[in-house]
Enzyme design. Structure first.
Site, PDB file in Angstrom:
ATOM      1  N   PHE A  26      64.684 -19.645  20.770  1.00  0.00           N
ATOM      2  CA  PHE A  26      63.754 -18.588  21.134  1.00  0.00           C
ATOM      3  C   PHE A  26      63.766 -17.515  20.047  1.00  0.00           C
ATOM      4  CE2 PHE A  26      65.008 -20.110  25.470  1.00  0.00           C
ATOM      5  CZ  PHE A  26      63.773 -20.646  25.800  1.00  0.00           C
ATOM      6  N   GLU A  49      63.795  -4.357  22.667  1.00  0.00           N
ATOM      7  CA  GLU A  49      63.831  -5.751  22.231  1.00  0.00           C
ATOM      8  C   GLU A  49      62.805  -6.531  23.047  1.00  0.00           C
ATOM      9  OE1 GLU A  49      66.991  -4.233  23.058  1.00  0.00           O
ATOM     10  OE2 GLU A  49      66.947  -3.635  20.950  1.00  0.00           O
ATOM     11  N   SER A 130      57.670 -11.608  32.956  1.00  0.00           N
ATOM     12  CA  SER A 130      58.624 -10.504  33.062  1.00  0.00           C
ATOM     13  C   SER A 130      58.278  -9.459  32.009  1.00  0.00           C
ATOM     14  CB  SER A 130      60.058 -11.023  32.856  1.00  0.00           C
ATOM     15  OG  SER A 130      60.999  -9.996  33.053  1.00  0.00           O
ATOM     16  N   GLU A 159      63.060 -33.859  22.803  1.00  0.00           N
ATOM     17  CA  GLU A 159      63.236 -32.472  23.241  1.00  0.00           C
ATOM     18  C   GLU A 159      64.393 -32.328  24.218  1.00  0.00           C
ATOM     19  OE1 GLU A 159      59.573 -30.794  24.618  1.00  0.00           O
ATOM     20  OE2 GLU A 159      58.465 -31.340  22.806  1.00  0.00           O
ATOM     21  N   GLU A 161      64.795 -33.678  27.101  1.00  0.00           N
ATOM     22  CA  GLU A 161      64.336 -33.509  28.476  1.00  0.00           C
ATOM     23  C   GLU A 161      64.854 -34.636  29.373  1.00  0.00           C
ATOM     24  OE1 GLU A 161      60.118 -31.156  27.849  1.00  0.00           O
ATOM     25  OE2 GLU A 161      60.104 -33.354  27.882  1.00  0.00           O
TER      26      GLU A 161
END
Length: 207
Positions: A26, A49, A130, A159, A161
């Site tokens: 991220f 942030e 959020s 990935e 998964e």
């Protein structure tokens, strides 16, 4: 009116500086900014942030003929401390990349995560996950189609998964959803919309 235009907009925010604080799976940005105040004038400098996620899609799977709901089950790092454990029951979801449309991404994710090809994608809403610290916007749908015989393990190995599709009766999902592993916003919003519109969807499917 609750949906009336806001007094302020993007022009009432001054970005003093913006830089990447972290870039991994991220991204986190560090911003210095100030904004106009309801009482008039400008506020002082704020340091914030921002968790950069961008736009995403999500869809609750519903078979209006059989009155059944499909949910996927997978490990989630954010649920690591949950008393029910970190394997959540969720709607199908995915991130939108540059140049992609929300509907095209949704159809692709439905195939990758559930091997499901919807008869119809019904838009529900768009919402911010959020906004106190993250810019993620969810494009939420109801994916209507045939869930008979649905189920299995899906996801992309590239990935990491490991996704299991499970199918339940609508009644048992609605009875359990507020006290269960369906404890995430996209799933609960999608299911609450489905509760409100279930009768009409069933009537249309059987017309």
């Amino acid at each position: 009116m609750p949906d009336a235009a806001a007094e302020f907009d993007n022009n009432d925010v001054e970005i003093l500086s913006r830089k990447t604080a972290y870039q991994g799976f991220f991204k986190v940005e560090e911003l210095r900014l100030r904004h106009r105040l309801f009482a008039g004038g400008w506020g002082g400098e704020l340091r914030r942030e921002l968790f950069v996620r961008g736009d995403a899609v999500a869809a609750v799977l519903y078979d209006p003929v059989a009155d059944r709901i499909g949910l996927i089950e997978q490990f989630r790092i954010g649920a690591l401390a949950e008393r029910r454990g970190p394997w959540c029951l969720e709607v199908v979801a995915g991130m939108i990349e540059a140049g992609e449309t929300a509907e095209a991404v949704m159809r692709r994710e439905l195939i990758e995560e559930a091997d499901f090809r919807p008869r119809e994608l019904r838009p529900i809403c768009e919402y911010l996950s959020s906004p106190g610290g993250c810019n993620e916007r969810i494009h939420l749908y109801c994916a209507l189609g045939d869930l008979s015989g649905a189920g299995g393990i899906f996801g992309l190995d590239t990935e990491g998964e490991d996704i299991r599709l499970r199918v339940f009766s609508a009644a048992e999902v609605f009875d359990a959803m507020l006290q269960s592993r369906m404890n995430n916003a996209a799933t609960l919003i999608g299911l609450q919309w489905l509760q409100l519109n279930r009768a009409g969807l069933r009537t249309g499917a059987n017309a």
